[in-house]
Design an enzyme around this catalytic site. Structure first.
Site, PDB file in Angstrom:
ATOM      1  N   ASN A  14      36.371  32.667  32.864  1.00  0.00           N
ATOM      2  CA  ASN A  14      37.709  32.087  32.697  1.00  0.00           C
ATOM      3  C   ASN A  14      37.820  30.936  33.690  1.00  0.00           C
ATOM      4  O   ASN A  14      38.012  31.169  34.880  1.00  0.00           O
ATOM      5  CB  ASN A  14      38.763  33.171  32.974  1.00  0.00           C
ATOM      6  CG  ASN A  14      40.169  32.616  32.970  1.00  0.00           C
ATOM      7  OD1 ASN A  14      40.402  31.475  32.562  1.00  0.00           O
ATOM      8  ND2 ASN A  14      41.121  33.431  33.429  1.00  0.00           N
ATOM      9  N   TRP A  15      37.686  29.724  33.175  1.00  0.00           N
ATOM     10  CA  TRP A  15      37.690  28.566  34.076  1.00  0.00           C
ATOM     11  C   TRP A  15      39.099  28.156  34.512  1.00  0.00           C
ATOM     12  O   TRP A  15      39.253  27.263  35.336  1.00  0.00           O
ATOM     13  CB  TRP A  15      36.953  27.389  33.407  1.00  0.00           C
ATOM     14  CG  TRP A  15      35.486  27.407  33.742  1.00  0.00           C
ATOM     15  CD1 TRP A  15      34.720  28.515  33.979  1.00  0.00           C
ATOM     16  CD2 TRP A  15      34.622  26.279  33.909  1.00  0.00           C
ATOM     17  NE1 TRP A  15      33.436  28.147  34.278  1.00  0.00           N
ATOM     18  CE2 TRP A  15      33.334  26.788  34.234  1.00  0.00           C
ATOM     19  CE3 TRP A  15      34.787  24.908  33.808  1.00  0.00           C
ATOM     20  CZ2 TRP A  15      32.232  25.949  34.464  1.00  0.00           C
ATOM     21  CZ3 TRP A  15      33.685  24.071  34.035  1.00  0.00           C
ATOM     22  CH2 TRP A  15      32.432  24.595  34.367  1.00  0.00           C
ATOM     23  N   LYS A  16      40.126  28.776  33.938  1.00  0.00           N
ATOM     24  CA  LYS A  16      41.504  28.442  34.318  1.00  0.00           C
ATOM     25  C   LYS A  16      41.694  26.917  34.292  1.00  0.00           C
ATOM     26  O   LYS A  16      41.127  26.258  33.435  1.00  0.00           O
ATOM     27  CB  LYS A  16      41.835  29.055  35.685  1.00  0.00           C
ATOM     28  CG  LYS A  16      41.495  30.551  35.722  1.00  0.00           C
ATOM     29  CD  LYS A  16      42.002  31.267  36.936  1.00  0.00           C
ATOM     30  CE  LYS A  16      41.592  32.741  36.865  1.00  0.00           C
ATOM     31  NZ  LYS A  16      42.149  33.548  37.926  1.00  0.00           N
ATOM     32  N   HIS A  61      47.138  36.483  30.089  1.00  0.00           N
ATOM     33  CA  HIS A  61      46.654  36.540  31.474  1.00  0.00           C
ATOM     34  C   HIS A  61      47.862  36.642  32.409  1.00  0.00           C
ATOM     35  O   HIS A  61      48.904  36.042  32.158  1.00  0.00           O
ATOM     36  CB  HIS A  61      45.824  35.292  31.784  1.00  0.00           C
ATOM     37  CG  HIS A  61      45.083  35.402  33.073  1.00  0.00           C
ATOM     38  ND1 HIS A  61      45.710  35.237  34.291  1.00  0.00           N
ATOM     39  CD2 HIS A  61      43.789  35.695  33.342  1.00  0.00           C
ATOM     40  CE1 HIS A  61      44.824  35.421  35.255  1.00  0.00           C
ATOM     41  NE2 HIS A  61      43.647  35.699  34.708  1.00  0.00           N
ATOM     42  N   GLU A  96      48.526  35.246  35.046  1.00  0.00           N
ATOM     43  CA  GLU A  96      49.032  33.950  35.518  1.00  0.00           C
ATOM     44  C   GLU A  96      49.965  33.323  34.486  1.00  0.00           C
ATOM     45  O   GLU A  96      50.952  32.678  34.847  1.00  0.00           O
ATOM     46  CB  GLU A  96      47.845  33.020  35.842  1.00  0.00           C
ATOM     47  CG  GLU A  96      47.171  33.440  37.150  1.00  0.00           C
ATOM     48  CD  GLU A  96      45.689  33.126  37.240  1.00  0.00           C
ATOM     49  OE1 GLU A  96      45.188  32.327  36.427  1.00  0.00           O
ATOM     50  OE2 GLU A  96      45.026  33.688  38.139  1.00  0.00           O
ATOM     51  N   GLU A  99      42.960  43.710  34.371  1.00  0.00           N
ATOM     52  CA  GLU A  99      42.891  42.848  35.549  1.00  0.00           C
ATOM     53  C   GLU A  99      44.039  43.190  36.501  1.00  0.00           C
ATOM     54  O   GLU A  99      45.159  42.697  36.326  1.00  0.00           O
ATOM     55  CB  GLU A  99      43.011  41.381  35.142  1.00  0.00           C
ATOM     56  CG  GLU A  99      41.904  40.886  34.250  1.00  0.00           C
ATOM     57  CD  GLU A  99      41.699  39.378  34.394  1.00  0.00           C
ATOM     58  OE1 GLU A  99      40.574  38.975  34.651  1.00  0.00           O
ATOM     59  OE2 GLU A  99      42.677  38.628  34.286  1.00  0.00           O
ATOM     60  N   GLY A 139      41.286  36.791  42.369  1.00  0.00           N
ATOM     61  CA  GLY A 139      41.088  35.715  43.337  1.00  0.00           C
ATOM     62  C   GLY A 139      41.256  36.131  44.792  1.00  0.00           C
ATOM     63  O   GLY A 139      41.346  35.278  45.671  1.00  0.00           O
ATOM     64  N   SER A 177      38.076  39.475  40.887  1.00  0.00           N
ATOM     65  CA  SER A 177      37.100  39.387  41.987  1.00  0.00           C
ATOM     66  C   SER A 177      35.750  40.012  41.654  1.00  0.00           C
ATOM     67  O   SER A 177      35.068  40.517  42.551  1.00  0.00           O
ATOM     68  CB  SER A 177      37.672  39.991  43.273  1.00  0.00           C
ATOM     69  OG  SER A 177      38.780  39.226  43.718  1.00  0.00           O
ATOM     70  N   GLY A 179      36.721  34.893  36.936  1.00  0.00           N
ATOM     71  CA  GLY A 179      37.341  33.621  37.266  1.00  0.00           C
ATOM     72  C   GLY A 179      36.446  32.805  38.187  1.00  0.00           C
ATOM     73  O   GLY A 179      35.494  32.159  37.752  1.00  0.00           O
ATOM     74  N   GLY A 180      36.733  32.880  39.482  1.00  0.00           N
ATOM     75  CA  GLY A 180      36.050  32.044  40.477  1.00  0.00           C
ATOM     76  C   GLY A 180      34.533  32.055  40.365  1.00  0.00           C
ATOM     77  O   GLY A 180      33.890  30.997  40.459  1.00  0.00           O
TER      78      GLY A 180
HETATM   79  P1  PGA Z   1      38.777  36.077  39.636  1.00  0.00           P
HETATM   80  O1  PGA Z   1      39.721  35.861  38.362  1.00  0.00           O
HETATM   81  O2  PGA Z   1      37.427  36.526  39.100  1.00  0.00           O
HETATM   82  O3  PGA Z   1      38.721  34.747  40.294  1.00  0.00           O
HETATM   83  O4  PGA Z   1      39.419  37.126  40.477  1.00  0.00           O
HETATM   84  C1  PGA Z   1      39.651  36.704  37.254  1.00  0.00           C
HETATM   85  C2  PGA Z   1      40.688  36.291  36.235  1.00  0.00           C
HETATM   86  O5  PGA Z   1      41.796  35.913  36.626  1.00  0.00           O
HETATM   87  O6  PGA Z   1      40.421  36.357  35.022  1.00  0.00           O
END
Ligand code: PGA
Length: 248
Positions: A8-10, A91, A93, A161, A167, A206, A227-228
């Site tokens: 997930n590159w956001k 998500h 966010e 999640e 993150g 994470s 994500g990251g």
């Molecule tokens: P993260 O993000 O791996 O950076 O914690 C995961 C996500 O929000 O899908």
């Protein structure tokens, strides 16, 4: 069943990062037993798709309508037109930033299926909800209302999640992940029978090269939403390798 690892590159990635995407495609191509996808910003989607005919790309949201007066929005059909085969929906966010409700997520998932996209529907509790002992109830409530009645194992997957793990470098204990994924599986099975048994339940929050193998070894953890650690081939590769090993 092979694990599904989705990046997930956001809101990250511009033209220069297409090279990194090529690197990720190479890593995934080298592994036979992992399903991989990358959900990139919409602006990169069609160019990313041109890098590989076989690799799966996705979007990070879609509108529930096909088209119309919705400034700034992208429909599921538009994502398909750009070459997407999957979409992340609900998500945390987007639930926080854009006030998306479970009902919105459900409508978006119906739209995604209409267009032929696989939805990855995100659910997860806040830190306060976990501390209050409310995590499973909150997540199951999100699950029930966010998945359409017509969901099948082919059309929908779930990503658990925990918001406090996204993150932050913090992850739940093995037992907490086990308990949550077991509860999600039971709920899916009760509602969707055989399809509920087959639906993939991903863990997200994470996940990285150091913890992927142990997270992916937990029963009913069918993959990861990353994500990251999906932003570079160097960080993503060990997760893909762990998923590949877990499937053997
Ligand atoms: P993260 O993000 O791996 O950076 O914690 C995961 C996500 O929000 O899908």
């Amino acid at each position: 069943m092979s694990k599904l690892i989705v990046g997930n590159w956001k809101m990250n990635g511009v033209s220069n990062d297409l090279l990194e995407i090529s690197g990720i495609i190479k890593c995934a191509d080298a592994l036979a037993n992992v399903d991989c996808g990358l959900c990139v910003p919409t602006t990169l989607l069609s160019r990313a798709v041109q890098l590989s005919g076989a690799f799966r790309f996705g979007g990070q949201d879609c509108h529930h309508n096909v088209n119309g007066a919705h400034t700034g929005c992208v429909s599921a059909e538009m994502l398909v037109d750009a070459g997407a085969s999957m979409v992340i929906l609900g998500h945390s966010e987007r639930r926080a930033d854009c006030y998306e409700t479970n009902e919105d997520v459900c409508a978006k998932s119906i739209a995604a299926t209409r267009a032929g996209l696989h939805s990855i529907i995100c659910v997860g509790e806040s830190g306060e909800q976990r501390d209050a002992g409310d995590a499973i109830r909150v997540v199951l409530e999100q699950l029930v209302s966010s998945l359409p009645n017509t969901a099948t194992a082919q059309s929908v997957g779930v990503a658990y999640e925990p918001i406090w793990a996204i993150g932050t470098g913090r992850i739940p204990s093995t037992n907490d992940v086990y308990e949550m994924h077991t509860a999600i599986r039971r709920s899916l099975q009760e509602r969707f029978s055989d399809d509920g048994l087959q639906m993939r339940i991903l863990y997200g929050g994470s996940m990285n090269g150091d913890n992927a193998a142990s997270l992916l070894a937990i029963e009913n953890v069918d993959g990861g939403l990353i994500g990251g650690a999906s932003l570079t081939a160097a960080k993503f590769q060990p997760i893909l390798a762990a998923a590949n090993a877990a499937a053997q």
